[in-house]
Design an enzyme around this catalytic site. Structure first.
Site, PDB file in Angstrom:
ATOM      1  N   ARG A  72      -9.361  -0.202   4.610  1.00  0.00           N
ATOM      2  CA  ARG A  72      -7.942  -0.587   4.530  1.00  0.00           C
ATOM      3  C   ARG A  72      -7.276  -0.481   5.901  1.00  0.00           C
ATOM      4  NH1 ARG A  72      -4.640   2.799   0.276  1.00  0.00           N
ATOM      5  NH2 ARG A  72      -5.826   1.548  -1.224  1.00  0.00           N
ATOM      6  N   ARG A 141       1.168   7.088   4.693  1.00  0.00           N
ATOM      7  CA  ARG A 141       0.434   5.806   4.591  1.00  0.00           C
ATOM      8  C   ARG A 141       1.194   4.688   5.321  1.00  0.00           C
ATOM      9  NH1 ARG A 141      -3.065   5.939   0.061  1.00  0.00           N
ATOM     10  NH2 ARG A 141      -3.880   8.055  -0.131  1.00  0.00           N
ATOM     11  N   LYS A 209      -0.958  12.128  -0.759  1.00  0.00           N
ATOM     12  CA  LYS A 209      -0.428  11.000   0.014  1.00  0.00           C
ATOM     13  C   LYS A 209       1.089  11.038   0.141  1.00  0.00           C
ATOM     14  CE  LYS A 209      -2.318   8.338  -3.266  1.00  0.00           C
ATOM     15  NZ  LYS A 209      -2.703   7.213  -4.116  1.00  0.00           N
ATOM     16  N   LYS A 211       4.492   8.270   1.155  1.00  0.00           N
ATOM     17  CA  LYS A 211       4.780   6.843   1.334  1.00  0.00           C
ATOM     18  C   LYS A 211       6.227   6.614   1.747  1.00  0.00           C
ATOM     19  CE  LYS A 211       1.128   5.350  -1.730  1.00  0.00           C
ATOM     20  NZ  LYS A 211       0.720   4.568  -2.905  1.00  0.00           N
ATOM     21  N   CYS A 430      -3.520  -5.593  -9.291  1.00  0.00           N
ATOM     22  CA  CYS A 430      -4.315  -4.711  -8.421  1.00  0.00           C
ATOM     23  C   CYS A 430      -5.768  -5.198  -8.444  1.00  0.00           C
ATOM     24  CB  CYS A 430      -4.216  -3.273  -8.916  1.00  0.00           C
ATOM     25  SG  CYS A 430      -5.168  -2.986 -10.416  1.00  0.00           S
ATOM     26  N   CYS A 436     -12.812  -1.091  -7.872  1.00  0.00           N
ATOM     27  CA  CYS A 436     -12.082   0.161  -8.026  1.00  0.00           C
ATOM     28  C   CYS A 436     -12.781   1.092  -9.016  1.00  0.00           C
ATOM     29  CB  CYS A 436     -10.654  -0.098  -8.488  1.00  0.00           C
ATOM     30  SG  CYS A 436      -9.754   1.446  -8.681  1.00  0.00           S
ATOM     31  N   CYS A 475      -5.375   0.387 -14.516  1.00  0.00           N
ATOM     32  CA  CYS A 475      -5.241   1.782 -14.977  1.00  0.00           C
ATOM     33  C   CYS A 475      -3.819   2.240 -14.720  1.00  0.00           C
ATOM     34  CB  CYS A 475      -6.276   2.677 -14.279  1.00  0.00           C
ATOM     35  SG  CYS A 475      -5.731   3.328 -12.688  1.00  0.00           S
ATOM     36  N   CYS A 479      -0.804   0.747  -9.000  1.00  0.00           N
ATOM     37  CA  CYS A 479      -0.946   0.262  -7.628  1.00  0.00           C
ATOM     38  C   CYS A 479      -0.141  -0.993  -7.289  1.00  0.00           C
ATOM     39  CB  CYS A 479      -2.422   0.053  -7.294  1.00  0.00           C
ATOM     40  SG  CYS A 479      -3.330   1.610  -7.221  1.00  0.00           S
TER      41      CYS A 479
HETATM   42 FE1  SRM Z   1      -3.376   2.616  -5.153  1.00  0.00          FE
HETATM   43  C1  SRM Z   1      -5.833   4.826  -5.835  1.00  0.00           C
HETATM   44  C2  SRM Z   1      -5.620   0.225  -4.513  1.00  0.00           C
HETATM   45  C3  SRM Z   1      -0.934   0.756  -3.733  1.00  0.00           C
HETATM   46  C4  SRM Z   1      -1.034   4.580  -6.681  1.00  0.00           C
HETATM   47  N1  SRM Z   1      -5.389   2.562  -5.119  1.00  0.00           N
HETATM   48  C5  SRM Z   1      -6.230   3.602  -5.389  1.00  0.00           C
HETATM   49  C6  SRM Z   1      -7.675   3.232  -5.048  1.00  0.00           C
HETATM   50  C7  SRM Z   1      -7.939   3.616  -3.632  1.00  0.00           C
HETATM   51  C8  SRM Z   1      -8.748   3.785  -6.032  1.00  0.00           C
HETATM   52  C9  SRM Z   1      -9.408   5.077  -5.706  1.00  0.00           C
HETATM   53  O1  SRM Z   1      -8.723   6.086  -5.388  1.00  0.00           O
HETATM   54  O2  SRM Z   1     -10.623   5.131  -5.808  1.00  0.00           O
HETATM   55  C10 SRM Z   1      -7.586   1.683  -5.219  1.00  0.00           C
HETATM   56  C11 SRM Z   1      -8.604   0.863  -4.448  1.00  0.00           C
HETATM   57  C12 SRM Z   1      -9.021  -0.329  -5.249  1.00  0.00           C
HETATM   58  C13 SRM Z   1      -9.822  -1.319  -4.499  1.00  0.00           C
HETATM   59  O3  SRM Z   1     -10.966  -1.609  -4.924  1.00  0.00           O
HETATM   60  O4  SRM Z   1      -9.367  -1.877  -3.519  1.00  0.00           O
HETATM   61  C14 SRM Z   1      -6.117   1.451  -4.913  1.00  0.00           C
HETATM   62  N2  SRM Z   1      -3.319   0.877  -4.177  1.00  0.00           N
HETATM   63  C15 SRM Z   1      -4.346  -0.009  -4.095  1.00  0.00           C
HETATM   64  C16 SRM Z   1      -3.879  -1.333  -3.511  1.00  0.00           C
HETATM   65  C17 SRM Z   1      -4.938  -2.031  -2.670  1.00  0.00           C
HETATM   66  C18 SRM Z   1      -3.443  -2.220  -4.690  1.00  0.00           C
HETATM   67  C19 SRM Z   1      -3.112  -3.656  -4.388  1.00  0.00           C
HETATM   68  O5  SRM Z   1      -3.246  -4.444  -5.307  1.00  0.00           O
HETATM   69  O6  SRM Z   1      -2.704  -4.001  -3.291  1.00  0.00           O
HETATM   70  C20 SRM Z   1      -2.628  -0.856  -2.751  1.00  0.00           C
HETATM   71  C21 SRM Z   1      -2.908  -0.441  -1.338  1.00  0.00           C
HETATM   72  C22 SRM Z   1      -1.634  -0.211  -0.571  1.00  0.00           C
HETATM   73  C23 SRM Z   1      -1.808   0.124   0.880  1.00  0.00           C
HETATM   74  O7  SRM Z   1      -1.990  -0.791   1.689  1.00  0.00           O
HETATM   75  O8  SRM Z   1      -1.695   1.312   1.223  1.00  0.00           O
HETATM   76  C24 SRM Z   1      -2.233   0.356  -3.584  1.00  0.00           C
HETATM   77  N3  SRM Z   1      -1.337   2.693  -5.126  1.00  0.00           N
HETATM   78  C25 SRM Z   1      -0.511   1.762  -4.587  1.00  0.00           C
HETATM   79  C26 SRM Z   1       0.826   1.944  -5.064  1.00  0.00           C
HETATM   80  C27 SRM Z   1       2.020   1.064  -4.764  1.00  0.00           C
HETATM   81  C28 SRM Z   1       2.801   1.504  -3.559  1.00  0.00           C
HETATM   82  O9  SRM Z   1       2.410   2.441  -2.858  1.00  0.00           O
HETATM   83  O10 SRM Z   1       3.835   0.899  -3.310  1.00  0.00           O
HETATM   84  C29 SRM Z   1       0.799   3.034  -5.920  1.00  0.00           C
HETATM   85  C30 SRM Z   1       1.981   3.573  -6.771  1.00  0.00           C
HETATM   86  C31 SRM Z   1       2.993   4.318  -5.964  1.00  0.00           C
HETATM   87  C32 SRM Z   1       2.634   5.754  -5.837  1.00  0.00           C
HETATM   88  O11 SRM Z   1       1.901   6.103  -4.917  1.00  0.00           O
HETATM   89  O12 SRM Z   1       3.066   6.537  -6.686  1.00  0.00           O
HETATM   90  C33 SRM Z   1      -0.568   3.505  -5.942  1.00  0.00           C
HETATM   91  N4  SRM Z   1      -3.407   4.414  -6.058  1.00  0.00           N
HETATM   92  C34 SRM Z   1      -2.347   5.027  -6.658  1.00  0.00           C
HETATM   93  C35 SRM Z   1      -2.813   6.238  -7.298  1.00  0.00           C
HETATM   94  C36 SRM Z   1      -1.934   7.232  -8.102  1.00  0.00           C
HETATM   95  C37 SRM Z   1      -1.350   8.272  -7.214  1.00  0.00           C
HETATM   96  C38 SRM Z   1      -0.634   9.337  -7.990  1.00  0.00           C
HETATM   97  O13 SRM Z   1       0.398   9.817  -7.538  1.00  0.00           O
HETATM   98  O14 SRM Z   1      -1.115   9.745  -9.048  1.00  0.00           O
HETATM   99  C39 SRM Z   1      -4.200   6.308  -7.062  1.00  0.00           C
HETATM  100  C40 SRM Z   1      -5.166   7.405  -7.545  1.00  0.00           C
HETATM  101  C41 SRM Z   1      -5.294   8.509  -6.551  1.00  0.00           C
HETATM  102  O15 SRM Z   1      -4.676   8.509  -5.483  1.00  0.00           O
HETATM  103  O16 SRM Z   1      -6.013   9.434  -6.895  1.00  0.00           O
HETATM  104  C42 SRM Z   1      -4.545   5.144  -6.291  1.00  0.00           C
HETATM  105 FE1  SF4 Z   2      -7.647   0.909  -9.318  1.00  0.00          FE
HETATM  106 FE2  SF4 Z   2      -5.888   1.718 -11.092  1.00  0.00          FE
HETATM  107 FE3  SF4 Z   2      -5.082   1.195  -8.616  1.00  0.00          FE
HETATM  108 FE4  SF4 Z   2      -5.791  -0.783 -10.192  1.00  0.00          FE
HETATM  109  S1  SF4 Z   2      -4.056   0.605 -10.542  1.00  0.00           S
HETATM  110  S2  SF4 Z   2      -6.468  -0.499  -8.084  1.00  0.00           S
HETATM  111  S3  SF4 Z   2      -7.399   0.095 -11.415  1.00  0.00           S
HETATM  112  S4  SF4 Z   2      -6.453   2.803  -9.197  1.00  0.00           S
END
Ligand code: SRM
Ligand code: SF4
Length: 561
Positions: A72, A141, A209, A211, A430, A436, A475, A479
């Site tokens: 990323r 981030r 993390k 943000k 996502c 993922c 899930c 994201c």
């Molecule tokens: Fe996310 C984890 C993809 C934005 C909340 N996110 C993941 C992971 C890395 C899975 C993992 O931990 O193994 C995913 C990778 C999937 C893949 O195959 O690429 C993933 N998140 C993404 C992206 C690529 C989704 C997208 O469609 O673009 C976004 C990358 C953003 C970036 O450039 O940094 C992405 N993730 C978000 C957002 C939205 C935002 O930040 O505006 C959220 C919700 C906001 C928040 O943080 O509360 C988000 N991602 C999570 C979470 C839940 C965190 C929590 O507080 O519980 C996880 C799980 C974790 O961190 O353990 C997660």
């Molecule tokens: Fe993976 Fe869940 Fe984030 Fe989708 S919402 S990319 S399934 S961690």
């Protein structure tokens, strides 16, 4: 500040950070060992700080695990120079799965990288003057900022400030450069790394993390209330007076765990622009010092503020800053999302807003977006801007080039003037399957078909041109921020989704759970009666999300601003 209490059991990640504060682990030796196709469980945690996720192709699990990596990029405000774009395009073809993925935080992801490709890919990103450091991990981030080329000077100022904050909060570990760039032989024994202390993050970084997003009202194109820290520009006649400070937003939750929930940020106060970096550091260090280090599911700043209260937070911040924040200035958002098609910039040049389905830039199904962009960027050198809605903007285009660019897109199967229905353009998904590891259901791969089904239903109900902001995730981690959408679909299990309804057009209201678990073939059957009722009962101009919020539940759903 439980870290110093020996009776408290810290999470596994805290122990890892404590023994390897430089975050190098044994990454370098595994990288240089061609016999190994993967890193250890411990190194996997350090890799995240370097912007890398170890994954396996879930489509292939039945025949054995095939390890792949997701990388990323950190691109504050989504800004990409033409030279960088061409380098990323090339790297994606040579070392990834030949696609670039625009993320929901204005970054780029490379998917499907095999271990032998990791080194060259990381070096290539560095040579393009970009970085993946701190794109993931327990640090700040990618900082989001409004990407639409400024119609006024304020936009340039805010983008500049976003980059300033991003730079000020970068971790300083030398391991990143030593492993990925300089190939210097490191002394990798834990003893040699043990005493490293990051000047801002300390020895064990953040509990989780962090943000940040900047917004310029009335457009909330960054979904600012979902961030740990939000800066909302306050201006008078195009002059930046300062920022309203928002804190404590976040969306991630887990099914069946009521201790986890999506939360919108509180509005804390106002401060002048020259205090920006101090305020950002102040908020980040509150997360560092008060976040839960025992339970990673409860380790976000949103839970500190939920439990201690916004007044406590403000007093703690003022104490760290040594001055008082002013009362927040009035703040109002009216819309989210992007502009599509050609528009004029303030300086007379043009920009093109381009819808990219689920953020995936590739060549597939008669639509050769990757090839078209490569040709256009090589010929005209536009600046690229990635949007938080996973779309792309070509900026600083000479108006004389517009027709040629439009026809290059057409030649590659992309109609610039008709980029899909309003609902398709407003949809996000996502990645979920197959990359993922946390996905419970399909998302990106299912979105195009789902939108086609929704479009069919809208035609049937004579609602053809309706825009329903639809966001789907595999899930409950959220994201693509599904809990703000008018229609949110959240993976519950294979082929099953929760349905959320009632977000608004300005991304300032959380939606609500409407159905707990609906099988994929039954989704339209569940939605049709709701849409039919909306078609009959709505007020003039009333959006679907607003009607749902008013008509489907008795008590009003609280919103932000
Ligand atoms: Fe996310 C984890 C993809 C934005 C909340 N996110 C993941 C992971 C890395 C899975 C993992 O931990 O193994 C995913 C990778 C999937 C893949 O195959 O690429 C993933 N998140 C993404 C992206 C690529 C989704 C997208 O469609 O673009 C976004 C990358 C953003 C970036 O450039 O940094 C992405 N993730 C978000 C957002 C939205 C935002 O930040 O505006 C959220 C919700 C906001 C928040 O943080 O509360 C988000 N991602 C999570 C979470 C839940 C965190 C929590 O507080 O519980 C996880 C799980 C974790 O961190 O353990 C997660
Ligand atoms: Fe993976 Fe869940 Fe984030 Fe989708 S919402 S990319 S399934 S961690």
């Amino acid at each position: 500040m439980i870290e110093s209490d020996p009776a408290v059991k810290l999470s596994r990640n805290e122990g890892l950070k404590h023994t390897h504060p430089a975050l190098a682990g044994s990454i370098a030796s595994t990288l240089n060992n061609p016999e190994l196709d993967r890193f250890s469980e411990d190194d996997y945690e350090f890799l995240k700080f370097h912007g890398i996720y170890q994954q396996d192709d879930r489509d292939l699990r039945k025949t054995g695990k095939k390890y792949i990596f997701m990388v990323r990029g950190r691109l504050p405000g989504g800004l990409v120079t033409p030279t960088q774009y061409l380098a990323f395009d090339d790297l994606a073809s040579r070392h990834g799965n030949n696609t670039l993925r625009i993320t929901s935080r204005q970054g780029f992801q490379f998917h499907g990288v095999v271990k032998s490709g990791l080194g060259p890919l990381m070096k290539g990103i560095h040579h393009a003057l970009a970085t993946t450091l701190a794109a993931c991990g327990d640090v700040n981030r990618n900082v989001m900022a409004p990407p639409t080329p400024s119609m006024n000077q304020l936009g340039d100022q805010v983008l500049h400030d976003a980059r300033l904050v991003s730079d000020a909060l970068l971790p300083m570990t030398p391991a990143y450069h030593q492993i990925w760039v300089e190939e210097v032989k490191l002394d990798l024994t834990p003893e040699s790394q043990r005493d490293y202390v990051d000047p801002l993050y300390g020895k064990t970084y953040l509990p989780r993390k962090f943000k940040i997003a900047f917004a310029i009202p009335p457009l909330n194109d960054v979904d600012v209330f979902t961030n740990c820290l939000g800066f909302v520009a306050v201006a008078e006649a195009d002059r930046l007076l300062g920022y309203n400070l928002l804190a404590g937003g976040g969306l991630g939750m887990s099914h069946g765990n009521a201790q986890t929930f999506p939360r919108l940020a509180d509005v804390i106060g106002f401060f002048p622009p020259d205090q920006l970096v101090a305020v950002a550091r102040g908020v980040l260090t509150i997360h560092r010092d008060f976040g839960d280090r025992t339970n990673r599911k409860h380790a976000r700043l949103k839970y500190v503020i939920e439990e201690q209260g916004a007044d406590w937070f403000r007093a703690e911040l003022e104490n760290r800053l040594g001055f008082r924040l002013a009362a927040a200035r009035p703040l109002k958002f009216v819309s989210q999302g992007d502009l599509f098609g050609w528009h004029q910039q303030r300086d007379g040049r043009s920009f093109l807003g381009l819808h990219v389905q689920a953020g995936r830039i590739g060549d597939a199904n008669g639509c050769r977006l990757k090839s078209a962009l490569r040709e256009i960027v090589e010929l005209f050198q536009p600046e690229i801007r990635l949007t938080p809605s996973q779309n792309l903007i070509l900026a600083n285009v000479d108006p004389a080039a517009m027709n040629t660019i439009t026809s290059i897109f057409e030649r590659h199967g992309i109609a610039v003037a008709h980029q899909g229905t309003p609902t398709r353009r407003a949809a996000m998904a996502c990645p979920a399957m197959p990359t993922c590891g946390l996905a419970l259901a399909e998302s990106e791969r299912f979105l195009p078909e789902l939108i086609t089904r929704i479009e069919g239903m809208l035609v049937e109900l004579q609602l053809d041109n309706l825009e329903i902001v639809t966001r789907m995730t595999g899930c409950p981690n959220g994201c693509v921020r599904p809990y703000l959408a008018e229609l949110g679909l959240v993976g519950k299990g294979p082929g099953r989704y929760q349905i959320y309804l009632g977000g608004n057009a300005s991304s300032t209201r959380l939606n609500r759970l409407y159905r707990e678990s609906v099988k994929d073939p039954d989704l339209i059957g569940e939605l049709r009666p709701v849409l039919a009722r909306y078609a009959r009962e709505r007020q003039p101009e009333e959006r679907f999300g607003d009607w749902c919020s008013r008509a489907l539940w008795q008590d009003p759903q609280p919103g932000a601003a």
